[in-house]
Write a protein that holds these residues in place. Structure first.
Motif, PDB file in Angstrom:
ATOM      1  N   UNK A 200     -13.493   4.850   7.193  1.00  0.00           N
ATOM      2  CA  UNK A 200     -13.925   4.128   7.225  1.00  0.00           C
ATOM      3  C   UNK A 200     -14.603   3.105   6.385  1.00  0.00           C
ATOM      4  N   UNK A 201     -14.860   4.827   5.426  1.00  0.00           N
ATOM      5  CA  UNK A 201     -15.079   4.083   3.738  1.00  0.00           C
ATOM      6  C   UNK A 201     -14.124   3.335   3.040  1.00  0.00           C
TER       7      UNK A 201
ATOM      8  N   UNK B 295     -13.751  -0.377   4.682  1.00  0.00           N
ATOM      9  CA  UNK B 295     -14.301  -1.567   4.038  1.00  0.00           C
ATOM     10  C   UNK B 295     -14.329  -1.579   2.652  1.00  0.00           C
ATOM     11  N   UNK B 296     -13.528  -0.614   1.645  1.00  0.00           N
ATOM     12  CA  UNK B 296     -13.581  -1.198   0.202  1.00  0.00           C
ATOM     13  C   UNK B 296     -12.363  -1.725  -0.045  1.00  0.00           C
TER      14      UNK B 296
ATOM     15  N   UNK C 278     -13.117  -5.441   0.983  1.00  0.00           N
ATOM     16  CA  UNK C 278     -13.997  -5.894  -0.457  1.00  0.00           C
ATOM     17  C   UNK C 278     -12.772  -6.605  -0.793  1.00  0.00           C
TER      18      UNK C 278
ATOM     19  N   UNK D 144     -10.940  -9.679  -0.501  1.00  0.00           N
ATOM     20  CA  UNK D 144     -12.079 -10.382  -0.572  1.00  0.00           C
ATOM     21  C   UNK D 144     -12.376 -10.887  -1.356  1.00  0.00           C
TER      22      UNK D 144
ATOM     23  N   UNK E 277     -20.599   2.626  -7.667  1.00  0.00           N
ATOM     24  CA  UNK E 277     -20.647   3.316  -6.293  1.00  0.00           C
ATOM     25  C   UNK E 277     -19.598   4.462  -6.892  1.00  0.00           C
TER      26      UNK E 277
ATOM     27  N   UNK F 177     -19.092   8.055  -1.696  1.00  0.00           N
ATOM     28  CA  UNK F 177     -17.820   7.553  -1.891  1.00  0.00           C
ATOM     29  C   UNK F 177     -17.163   8.413  -2.855  1.00  0.00           C
TER      30      UNK F 177
ATOM     31  N   UNK G 174     -20.667  -3.532   3.347  1.00  0.00           N
ATOM     32  CA  UNK G 174     -19.911  -2.935   2.462  1.00  0.00           C
ATOM     33  C   UNK G 174     -20.450  -1.507   1.738  1.00  0.00           C
TER      34      UNK G 174
ATOM     35  N   UNK H  92     -21.416   0.084   4.181  1.00  0.00           N
ATOM     36  CA  UNK H  92     -20.037   1.218   4.458  1.00  0.00           C
ATOM     37  C   UNK H  92     -19.612   2.104   3.868  1.00  0.00           C
ATOM     38  N   UNK H  93     -19.576   2.323   2.591  1.00  0.00           N
ATOM     39  CA  UNK H  93     -19.598   3.545   1.526  1.00  0.00           C
ATOM     40  C   UNK H  93     -20.639   4.168   1.907  1.00  0.00           C
TER      41      UNK H  93
END
Lengths: 368, 248
Positions: free
Chosen positions: A2-3, A6-7, A10, A13, A207, A212, B102, B105-106
């Motif tokens: 899921x991570x 999501x990444x 992004x 975008x 990050x 992650x 985001x 999510x991470x």
């Protein structure tokens, strides 16, 4: 997982919200293909030619008649000597010269074999090839005409001379070159800038502090650009096949597979650059200077590699684009299969693995 | 204050060649505490924070964060901490809501958690009108508050704030500290570096770093008594004056 999604979302975008990125991503390949396409158009109409007729016999006159009858050629002048040919070429209007030797018809009737010379101004290689082909086909049609009346086999040998550019680099050479250039450039530039941007804005730290996996960060960065590059490749292919009559004799699947390898190599190179630089400008400069000029020079689509000094030929071997260029030409033009290009493919694969390992390693070092 | 230690370091050191950026720092931070980490530029604050967050490996020394070892259990530490750097660090080309989703999510929040969290967060910040606006269009103060809220979206045990209020006006800074107090009252430990001495007064306890070493560590009141100073400004000046390293 899921991570990861999501990444990737992004990243998309980022791409779709930046008009400059979009322009670079889709504008550049289209512009390049169209530019190269129109600059090297295949169509030939009313081309001015000169003829040096030393024979002045039935055969040569019949052929000249036939040439006059086509829309492709417009006879500018009937010359008396070959010396004048070069002068007319230099003026630039005339693209082709046909020379009938004095013994043209007598050779044909006595030996069943004769010669005619075609000289082309090959500084525009595409036009030169097209024109010589037209001229040859006209002479061949005359040969069939005479053949029909004669029992003995006849042969008119056309001797073709390409002057100014004997290598004959043309559109079929440009399209694979542009493909390599565009894919490399976009992937290297995009990925390097996108990672460095995160460093600049400080989001990279966030990050790295997050749970992650750093490798996942790299992979998620590469995925959108991989997909967009495949889309890009499709656009280039459609344009070059429909607009520029680029042949596609081979397997599309194989072509996409080979392209994926190049894209991966380029993405890894981009990651490598971004891990070694700290500002977007730095990353952009290195990708542009380090990629564009060497790719243009050492891929072989602008300048033949065979004519280069040995050190440059050796250098060309480390350019992924060189190998990709050979692969694309083999697939698209010659219609060859995997067996014929497995060597080039393995080199490309090796480069990709090497670059990818390097960039992963560098990324880990930065974490320590 | 409960006595549960959430950060505990013992002679934690980071060397870059011959340069000792952080020199045997030892301290404890307790649950729910607002711990001020002060020092002049170049004193080694950022190096210390980076080690505690797992961004950089210590040269030697021990530390546990949220009960996990700083060398062996960095992955577990990462799940239990939040981090907000001195640079503003949300994505400007994403909307408020997209940023929240985001980062949630991470950190592995489920869709359900994400939804309730983002609604709650937007309501607390009073940003319902701005939820779908790009973050880049918001004023800096709002961005900082949003960044803080995002940094604690996964309910971490500790949140590290590296000069979170740089360049923000006094009113917004006050509001920002309201958020910090609220988080602290919910049991989140706050580890904060700052250059504003009025902010230092808001902290429960303060450590002062000079030349890579911790020179003082106590409550603001005790520090002022100890150095016979009227304000934290004076305490800071008294301590930083002795520094040998030049600020960069």
């Amino acid at each position: 997982m899921k991570q990861f999604f999501t990444f990737v979302r992004k990243e998309f975008y980022h791409v779709f919200r930046d008009p400059k990125t979009l322009l670079l991503l889709f504008g550049m390949p289209i512009a390049q293909i169209i530019l190269f396409g129109f600059a090297l158009t295949n169509e030939v109409k009313n081309s001015k030619i000169v003829i040096a007729d030393y024979a002045k016999d039935v055969a040569s006159e019949r052929i000249i008649e036939k040439i006059e009858a086509t829309k492709s050629f417009e006879i500018e002048q009937i010359l008396l000597s070959t010396k004048e040919i070069e002068e007319t070429f230099k003026k630039g209007k005339v693209k082709l010269a046909i020379v009938f030797p004095a013994t043209f018809n007598s050779d044909l009737s006595h030996q069943n074999k004769t010669q005619v010379q075609i000289i082309a101004d090959a500084s525009d290689p595409n036009t030169a090839t097209t024109l010589t082909n037209y001229a040859q086909s006209i002479i061949m049609s005359y040969q069939r005409e005479v053949q029909a009346m004669n029992r003995a086999p006849l042969q008119i040998n056309t001797e073709i001379r390409m002057i100014y550019n004997p290598e004959l680099k043309g559109a079929t050479n440009f399209v694979p070159g542009v493909m390599a250039l565009v894919l490399l450039l976009i992937c290297v530039l995009m990925t390097s800038v996108s990672i460095v941007k995160e460093k600049e804005t400080g989001t990279m730290e966030i990050l790295l502090v997050s749970p992650m996996n750093p490798l996942l960060v790299i992979v998620s960065k590469a995925v959108p650009y991989f997909l967009l590059s495949i889309l890009n490749l499709t656009v280039i292919l459609v344009l070059s096949i429909t607009m520029m009559e680029m042949p596609m004799n081979g397997n599309f699947l194989l072509l996409y597979f080979a392209s994926s390898l190049l894209i991966l190599a380029a993405l890894s190179l981009g990651l490598l650059i971004s891990n070694s630089t700290n500002t977007q400008q730095e990353a952009m400069l290195i990708s542009l200077m380090g990629m564009v000029i060497p790719t243009m020079m050492l891929t072989g689509f602008l300048f033949p590699l065979e004519n280069m000094p040995l050190p440059l030929q050796v250098m060309a071997n480390i350019m992924p684009s060189k190998w990709y260029y050979i692969i694309v030409k083999s697939i698209m033009i010659k219609g060859l299969g995997f067996v014929a290009i497995w060597k080039e493919m393995s080199i490309l694969l090796g480069m990709t693995i090497f670059l990818l390992t390097m960039s992963f390693k560098r990324f880990k070092i930065r974490l320590a | 204050m409960t006595a549960e230690k959430v950060i505990s370091t013992d002679r934690l050191t980071k060397k870059f060649g011959d340069f000792v950026a952080a020199d045997e720092i030892s301290f404890d931070v307790y649950k729910g505490e607002i711990f001020g980490f002060l020092g002049a530029n170049g004193a080694g604050k950022t190096t210390a924070i980076r080690m505690l967050c797992g961004l950089s490996t210590p040269s030697y020394g021990e530390a546990t964060i949220a009960g996990f070892d700083i060398y062996k259990e960095t992955e577990k530490i990462k799940k239990n901490i939040g981090y907000m750097s001195q640079k503003f660090s949300l994505y400007e080309d994403l909307t408020v809501l997209e940023n929240i989703k985001f980062f949630g999510g991470i950190y592995g929040l489920s869709d359900k958690e994400l939804k309730s969290k983002s609604n709650q967060l937007i309501e607390t910040l009073g940003m319902s009108v701005e939820a779908k606006k790009l973050v880049g269009s918001l004023p800096l103060g709002w961005k900082q508050k949003l960044a803080f809220s995002v940094a604690i979206i996964h309910d971490p045990k500790i949140v590290f704030l590296d000069e979170p209020t740089g360049g923000v006006d006094p009113v917004t800074r006050r509001q920002f500290w309201d958020l910090i107090y609220k988080a602290s009252s919910q049991g989140i430990t706050i580890f904060v570096t700052t250059h504003y001495m009025d902010e230092a007064e808001y902290c429960h306890r303060i450590s002062m770093m000079v030349d890579g070493k911790i020179k003082a560590l106590d409550t603001p009141t005790n520090l002022k008594d100890q150095y016979h100073a009227n304000s934290m400004d004076d305490v800071f000046y008294e301590l930083a004056r002795g520094a040998k390293r030049k600020a960069d």
